[in-house]
Design an enzyme around this catalytic site. Structure first.
Site, short mmCIF file in Angstrom:
data_model
loop_
_atom_site.label_atom_id
_atom_site.label_comp_id
_atom_site.label_asym_id
_atom_site.label_seq_id
_atom_site.Cartn_x
_atom_site.Cartn_y
_atom_site.Cartn_z
CB SER A 1 47.52 -9.56 -5.15
OG SER A 1 46.24 -9.12 -4.78
CD GLU B 1 50.87 -20.32 0.81
OE1 GLU B 1 51.74 -20.07 -0.04
OE2 GLU B 1 51.08 -21.03 1.80
CE LYS C 1 36.02 -14.78 -5.80
NZ LYS C 1 36.54 -14.67 -7.18
CB THR D 1 43.35 -9.36 -2.72
OG1 THR D 1 43.41 -8.67 -3.95
CG2 THR D 1 41.94 -9.87 -2.51
CD1 TRP E 1 43.90 -14.28 -11.91
CD2 TRP E 1 45.59 -15.16 -13.06
NE1 TRP E 1 44.90 -13.33 -11.99
CE2 TRP E 1 45.95 -13.84 -12.70
CE3 TRP E 1 46.50 -15.92 -13.81
CZ2 TRP E 1 47.17 -13.27 -13.03
CZ3 TRP E 1 47.73 -15.34 -14.14
CH2 TRP E 1 48.05 -14.04 -13.76
CD GLU F 1 53.46 -11.01 -7.30
OE1 GLU F 1 52.42 -10.46 -6.89
OE2 GLU F 1 53.72 -12.21 -7.10
CB CYS G 1 53.30 -16.89 -5.83
SG CYS G 1 53.43 -18.67 -5.59
P1 NAD Z 1 43.98 -11.26 -6.65
O1 NAD Z 1 44.39 -10.91 -5.27
O2 NAD Z 1 43.56 -10.18 -7.56
O3 NAD Z 1 42.74 -12.27 -6.60
C1 NAD Z 1 42.81 -13.49 -5.90
C2 NAD Z 1 41.41 -13.91 -5.53
O4 NAD Z 1 40.87 -12.95 -4.61
C3 NAD Z 1 40.44 -13.98 -6.70
O5 NAD Z 1 39.58 -15.07 -6.53
C4 NAD Z 1 39.67 -12.67 -6.58
O6 NAD Z 1 38.39 -12.72 -7.14
C5 NAD Z 1 39.60 -12.52 -5.07
N1 NAD Z 1 39.37 -11.14 -4.61
C6 NAD Z 1 39.70 -9.98 -5.24
N2 NAD Z 1 39.30 -8.93 -4.50
C7 NAD Z 1 38.73 -9.42 -3.38
C8 NAD Z 1 38.14 -8.83 -2.20
N3 NAD Z 1 38.05 -7.51 -2.05
N4 NAD Z 1 37.69 -9.66 -1.24
C9 NAD Z 1 37.77 -10.98 -1.36
N5 NAD Z 1 38.29 -11.61 -2.45
C10 NAD Z 1 38.78 -10.83 -3.44
O7 NAD Z 1 45.17 -12.12 -7.27
P2 NAD Z 1 45.25 -12.75 -8.74
O8 NAD Z 1 45.54 -11.66 -9.71
O9 NAD Z 1 44.07 -13.63 -8.97
O10 NAD Z 1 46.53 -13.71 -8.60
C11 NAD Z 1 47.84 -13.24 -8.69
C12 NAD Z 1 48.44 -13.05 -7.31
O11 NAD Z 1 48.37 -14.27 -6.58
C13 NAD Z 1 49.91 -12.70 -7.36
O12 NAD Z 1 50.18 -11.68 -6.44
C14 NAD Z 1 50.59 -14.00 -6.94
O13 NAD Z 1 51.88 -13.83 -6.39
C15 NAD Z 1 49.62 -14.55 -5.96
N6 NAD Z 1 49.82 -16.00 -5.79
C16 NAD Z 1 50.43 -16.44 -4.63
C17 NAD Z 1 50.66 -17.80 -4.46
C18 NAD Z 1 51.35 -18.32 -3.20
O14 NAD Z 1 51.30 -19.51 -2.96
N7 NAD Z 1 52.01 -17.48 -2.42
C19 NAD Z 1 50.28 -18.70 -5.44
C20 NAD Z 1 49.66 -18.23 -6.58
C21 NAD Z 1 49.43 -16.85 -6.75
#
Ligand code: NAD
Length: 494
Positions: A239, A261, A185, A242, A161, A393, A296
């Site tokens: 994350s 990522e 998604k 996930t 998000w 993080e 991130c």
């Molecule tokens: P998150 O892992 O909670 O969710 C990311 C996505 O995964 C969402 O769409 C969520 O609905 C989905 N998801 C959650 N559980 C799942 C499952 N069991 N199976 C499949 N999909 C699932 O992360 P967040 O809170 O939305 O975002 C923050 C994280 O994203 C931070 O850790 C950040 O560092 C990372 N991030 C990384 C980059 C990069 O380029 N490295 C860029 C942006 C954000």
């Protein structure tokens, strides 16, 4: 019309967009889509389910196989994606407003994301579409051996998000430029702009069913997409925890390749030979507090030489004190709320852990408990390597300060977490800058002097995250190659 008036006029329509049209999800469970600036409900959203994903993948497969996109001349794909970038600019206010309302990003920053980051990235990938050039091997006799890139097929993409529009472009940009179809998604906290982008893609000329979106929860829609047996590649940003679940689901289903990522805990290493500490302090603030630290690659660890620690820290603290949180729809706001009540609780928990573990809060930010997820900047000094605030993080406006004396100590601190996404080194000694750039385990390292830098170089050089920050490269030509498969073709005969 003011931003507030525009916000009141938004007609929320968050449901699956499949085969070029909206269709209701068959799931009955619903959740509230919350505006984190007020903690009021914007709309209700269906949790989504595996049946929605099945239908989206079925359509994406059919459209991939009929060649309506994959068999277009690559130059035509370029034209269509460039037109989509133009449409994004034309609709920048609408896209920015959706992102701002759903995840609290200040409206000016959301506009920047759309206008600058997202559309530039998309134009760049569009330009690479006809440059996926293979190779031919030296041939003898009647033989001719070629390597050619082909699209992988149906790409599944799961996004977070923090930069809703940019994250969507990061996935569909290279996937579509390389000739795939896609099922996206988006995060349940911020789905609206991705859906709007799919509509705009249709208007730009992307055929129906090539760009599909299934909103909903991670445990329902995300997991179904990662497990789907007819998805050829799963690309994920989110994350680390996930990401690892996604790998497992992908392996258990059809063994599809994944690109991850993930999170970060990036250091900003400052040596005592820099001569413009004000400039460095400004840069520290920018790379730490951008998007309220919900980035991130946010540089949330200040690793500083002990000779200059006090003077640099004083400058950083005085600047951070001036950064007030405010209404994201006010154009003067630079620091909005965190993206959700859960995110606020997470950051609050880390601040409490920092205090308990003996770190010194030289700036302790206020935390608003209700009516808005606002958290002001917090800075911890005397952070040691074993503390959870130094290793994990936090994804919020919390800066951890660590000091060093020798270069080796700086390298050890910089590498002292499980993550390996980004790092910045400040020194006037270019030999030392080179040594650190090579010694730090990170996907990208910036070496900076002290205020004489020109504008940054282009952003389309590829990089790969390291360690727990993931793997796979999505930018530039390497990005397009990741979304393609490499085939070897051998001709034998006279
Ligand atoms: P998150 O892992 O909670 O969710 C990311 C996505 O995964 C969402 O769409 C969520 O609905 C989905 N998801 C959650 N559980 C799942 C499952 N069991 N199976 C499949 N999909 C699932 O992360 P967040 O809170 O939305 O975002 C923050 C994280 O994203 C931070 O850790 C950040 O560092 C990372 N991030 C990384 C980059 C990069 O380029 N490295 C860029 C942006 C954000």
């Amino acid at each position: 019309m003011s931003w507030t008036e525009s916000a009141a006029a938004v007609r929320w329509n968050i449901q699956p967009f499949i085969d070029g049209r909206y269709r209701p999800s068959s799931a009955t469970e619903r959740f509230d889509n919350i505006n984190p600036a007020t903690e009021t409900t914007l709309c209700q959203v269906s949790a989504g389910n595996a049946a929605d994903v099945d239908e989206a993948v079925r359509v994406a497969r059919k459209r991939f196989n009929d060649g309506c996109w994959s068999q277009l001349p690559p130059g035509r794909r370029t034209e269509i994606l460039v037109k989509l970038a133009d449409l994004m600019v034309a609709h920048k206010a609408e896209l920015a407003l959706l992102d701002s309302l759903e995840m609290g990003k200040p409206i000016q920053a959301a506009l920047f994301d759309v206008k600058n980051s997202a559309t530039r990235l998309l134009r760049s990938w569009a330009g690479f579409a006809d440059k996926l050039v293979g190779i031919s091997a030296p041939s003898i006799g009647g033989a001719l051996s070629l390597n050619v890139y082909e699209p992988r097929g149906v790409v599944g993409a799961v996004t977070p998000w923090n930069f809703p529009t940019v994250n969507a472009v990061y996935k569909f940009g290279p996937a579509l430029a390389a000739g795939n179809t896609i099922v996206m998604k988006p995060s349940e906290l911020s789905s609206a702009s991705t859906l709007r982008l799919a509509e705009l893609a249709l208007e730009a000329g992307v055929p129906e069913g090539v760009f599909n979106v299934v909103p909903g929860l991670g445990a329902t829609v995300g997991a179904a997409l990662a497990s789907h047996p007819d998805v050829n590649l799963l690309t994920f940003t989110g994350s680390t925890i996930t990401g690892r679940k996604i790998m497992e689901l992908a392996a258990r289903s059809n063994g599809k390749p994944v690109m991850l990522e993930l999170g970060g805990k990036s250091p900003q290493v400052v040596f005592d030979d820099v001569d413009d500490l004000d400039y460095v302090a400004d840069a520290v603030l920018q790379s730490w507090l951008w998007n309220s630290g919900q980035v991130c690659s946010a540089h949330t660890r200040l690793v500083v030489h002990e000779n200059i620690k006090d003077s640099l820290l004083e400058k950083v603290v005085s600047r951070a004190r001036l950064r007030k949180t405010g209404d994201p729809l006010d154009e003067a706001t630079t620091l909005g709320p965190l993206a959700s009540p859960a995110q606020r609780d997470r950051v609050k928990g880390y601040i409490e852990q920092g205090l308990k573990s003996g770190a010194v809060a030289v700036l302790k930010g206020a935390i608003q408990e209700k009516g808005g997820c606002y958290v002001s900047p917090t800075i911890f000094d005397r952070v040691t390597r074993d503390m959870s605030i130094a290793r994990e993080e936090i994804f919020g406006p919390v800066l951890c300060v660590q000091t060093f004396r020798a270069e080796e100590e700086a390298i050890a601190l910089a590498n002292g977490t499980d993550y390996g996404l980004a790092a910045t080194v400040w020194t006037r000694d270019m030999g030392r800058g080179r040594r650190l750039a090579q010694a730090i385990n990170a996907g990208y390292v910036s070496v900076r002097t002290s205020g004489q830098e020109g504008p940054g170089a282009g952003c389309m050089l590829s990089h790969e995250p390291q360690k727990a920050s993931g793997f796979g490269s999505e930018q530039g030509l390497r990005g397009l190659q990741s979304y393609s498969t490499l085939k070897s073709i051998n001709f034998n005969g006279a």
